[in-house]
Write a protein that holds these residues in place. Structure first.
Motif, short mmCIF file in Angstrom:
data_model
loop_
_atom_site.label_atom_id
_atom_site.label_comp_id
_atom_site.label_asym_id
_atom_site.label_seq_id
_atom_site.Cartn_x
_atom_site.Cartn_y
_atom_site.Cartn_z
N GLY A 48 -14.78 35.09 -25.89
CA GLY A 48 -14.28 33.89 -25.22
C GLY A 48 -15.35 32.88 -24.90
O GLY A 48 -16.54 33.20 -24.77
N LYS A 49 -14.90 31.62 -24.77
CA LYS A 49 -15.79 30.53 -24.36
C LYS A 49 -15.38 29.93 -23.02
O LYS A 49 -16.22 29.41 -22.29
N GLY A 50 -14.08 29.97 -22.72
CA GLY A 50 -13.63 29.29 -21.51
C GLY A 50 -12.38 29.92 -20.93
O GLY A 50 -11.70 30.73 -21.58
N VAL A 58 -20.16 30.67 -29.98
CA VAL A 58 -19.77 31.49 -28.82
C VAL A 58 -20.99 31.95 -28.03
O VAL A 58 -21.05 31.81 -26.80
N ASN A 59 -21.99 32.51 -28.71
CA ASN A 59 -23.14 33.05 -28.00
C ASN A 59 -23.92 31.97 -27.25
O ASN A 59 -24.44 32.23 -26.16
N SER A 60 -23.99 30.78 -27.82
CA SER A 60 -24.69 29.69 -27.14
C SER A 60 -23.95 29.25 -25.88
O SER A 60 -24.55 29.07 -24.82
N ILE A 61 -22.63 29.05 -26.00
CA ILE A 61 -21.83 28.63 -24.84
C ILE A 61 -21.91 29.67 -23.73
O ILE A 61 -22.12 29.34 -22.55
N ARG A 62 -21.75 30.92 -24.09
CA ARG A 62 -21.80 31.99 -23.09
C ARG A 62 -23.19 32.09 -22.46
O ARG A 62 -23.33 32.30 -21.25
N GLY A 63 -24.23 31.94 -23.28
CA GLY A 63 -25.58 31.99 -22.75
C GLY A 63 -25.88 30.84 -21.80
O GLY A 63 -26.50 31.03 -20.74
N ILE A 64 -25.42 29.63 -22.15
CA ILE A 64 -25.61 28.47 -21.28
C ILE A 64 -24.92 28.68 -19.94
O ILE A 64 -25.48 28.38 -18.88
N LYS A 65 -23.67 29.18 -19.98
CA LYS A 65 -22.97 29.42 -18.72
C LYS A 65 -23.71 30.45 -17.87
O LYS A 65 -23.82 30.30 -16.65
N GLN A 66 -24.24 31.49 -18.49
CA GLN A 66 -24.99 32.50 -17.74
C GLN A 66 -26.23 31.91 -17.08
O GLN A 66 -26.54 32.22 -15.93
N ILE A 67 -26.93 31.05 -17.81
CA ILE A 67 -28.13 30.41 -17.26
C ILE A 67 -27.79 29.57 -16.03
O ILE A 67 -28.44 29.66 -14.99
N VAL A 68 -26.75 28.75 -16.16
CA VAL A 68 -26.35 27.87 -15.06
C VAL A 68 -25.86 28.69 -13.87
O VAL A 68 -26.23 28.40 -12.71
N ALA A 69 -25.04 29.71 -14.12
CA ALA A 69 -24.53 30.54 -13.03
C ALA A 69 -25.66 31.27 -12.31
O ALA A 69 -25.67 31.36 -11.08
N TRP A 83 -10.01 19.32 -22.37
CA TRP A 83 -11.27 19.18 -21.64
C TRP A 83 -12.25 20.29 -22.02
O TRP A 83 -13.42 20.03 -22.32
N LEU A 84 -11.76 21.52 -22.03
CA LEU A 84 -12.62 22.65 -22.37
C LEU A 84 -13.06 22.60 -23.83
O LEU A 84 -14.22 22.90 -24.15
N ASN A 85 -12.14 22.25 -24.72
CA ASN A 85 -12.49 22.18 -26.14
C ASN A 85 -13.64 21.20 -26.39
O ASN A 85 -14.51 21.44 -27.24
N GLU A 86 -13.65 20.10 -25.63
CA GLU A 86 -14.67 19.07 -25.84
C GLU A 86 -16.06 19.51 -25.44
O GLU A 86 -17.05 19.00 -25.95
N ILE A 87 -16.14 20.50 -24.52
CA ILE A 87 -17.48 20.93 -24.07
C ILE A 87 -17.82 22.35 -24.55
O ILE A 87 -18.85 22.89 -24.15
N THR A 88 -16.96 22.91 -25.39
CA THR A 88 -17.25 24.27 -25.89
C THR A 88 -17.19 24.30 -27.41
O THR A 88 -16.73 25.29 -28.00
N THR A 89 -17.68 23.25 -28.06
CA THR A 89 -17.63 23.21 -29.52
C THR A 89 -18.74 24.06 -30.16
O THR A 89 -18.67 24.36 -31.34
N GLY A 90 -19.74 24.42 -29.38
CA GLY A 90 -20.86 25.19 -29.92
C GLY A 90 -20.49 26.63 -30.22
O GLY A 90 -19.39 27.09 -29.91
#
Length: 274
Positions: free
Chosen positions: A70-72, A226-237, A217-224
């Motif tokens: 998943g991405k979102g 899967v691993n990149s999106i999930r990694g970015i969210k982990q960094i921010v969290a 809204w989610l589609n527009e910011i999760t085009t990258g």
């Protein structure tokens, strides 16, 4: 000593909450869109949380933690309302400080785990988000609000305070002074108010279907990838929870998992321009 289950929750309290029935939490995951829909469904009482729904929310977070593709995730209420907080039957049946602490711990832990998921989360707010319902919105990364909707932290009207972590999260979203006004003043926020003070990120147009607006809204910011999106969210969290030195170390550890991965190599081969 209280007996704990696999999630570290007090089994006795869990069983008691499970017996306060009503409504349900629905979770739908799409391996095509990579977006999950989490629906709060107790329309009879404006999607207020029963005890059993609290357990179902915890179980849904368990399931999302195991979803590796998943991405979102979108959090939305059924029938045109977001959530009106806790079912009053819980307050009547769980009226001791010990019960209050146990319920508080369960919901705080569940929503903290939700906030830390490697999925970008969006609350889609229709109708009313009141009390605990307003707190739920603060566990999401973004909040989209329908034109006619409202958010209100009504806790002080019932002589209580936020207990699901929403007070602490609200300070990080809107700042100390605004949080004090919203919580102590039990201020009713229209969509325009919510956007202006920073609790909402966008207003959903009246001609849009709110769920569709959330997915867009989610589609527009999760085009990258899967691993990149999930990694970015982990960094921010992670950075949201710890000191900067620990955040930088964690960011390095995530970066090394995607550096040299197929997505990077493919982008180099295709010579993408941005």
């Amino acid at each position: 000593m209280p007996t704990s289950d696999g999630n570290g929750d007090d089994v006795t309290i869990i069983n008691q909450l499970q017996n306060v029935k009503g409504g349900k939490i629905k979770l739908e995951k799409s391996d095509n869109s990579k977006i999950a829909i989490l629906t709060i469904d107790n329309e009879r009482i404006r999607n207020a949380f029963s005890g059993s729904m609290m357990i179902q929310l915890r179980d849904a977070v368990n399931e999302l933690e195991e979803w590796k593709d998943g991405k979102g995730v979108i959090m939305i209420g059924a029938g045109g309302n977001f959530c009106s907080g806790a079912d009053l039957n819980i307050a009547k049946q769980f009226n001791s400080p010990e019960h209050g602490e146990a319920m508080c711990k369960l919901m705080q832990t569940t929503l903290t785990r939700f906030k830390r998921l490697p999925l970008i989360s969006t609350a889609v707010i229709e109708g009313k988000a009141l009390g605990g319902g307003a707190e739920l919105t603060t566990a999401c990364d973004f909040r989209l609000i329908a034109k006619e909707a409202e958010i209100r932290f009504v806790h002080v009207q019932r002589g209580v305070t936020p207990g699901w972590g929403g007070g602490s999260r609200l300070v990080k979203i809107v700042g100390r002074r605004t949080a004090l006004k919203l919580l102590a003043g039990s201020t009713r926020l229209t969509a325009d108010d919510a956007l202006q003070c920073g609790i909402a990120d966008n207003i959903i147009n009246s001609n849009e279907i709110p769920l569709h607006a959330g997915v867009k809204w989610l589609n527009e910011i999760t085009t990258g990838p899967v691993n990149s999106i999930r990694g970015i969210k982990q960094i921010v969290a992670h950075a949201d929870d710890v000191a900067i030195s620990q955040a930088l170390q964690f960011e390095r550890s995530i970066f090394t998992t995607v550096w040299g991965a197929p997505a990077l190599m493919e982008s180099l081969e295709t010579k993408k321009k941005y």
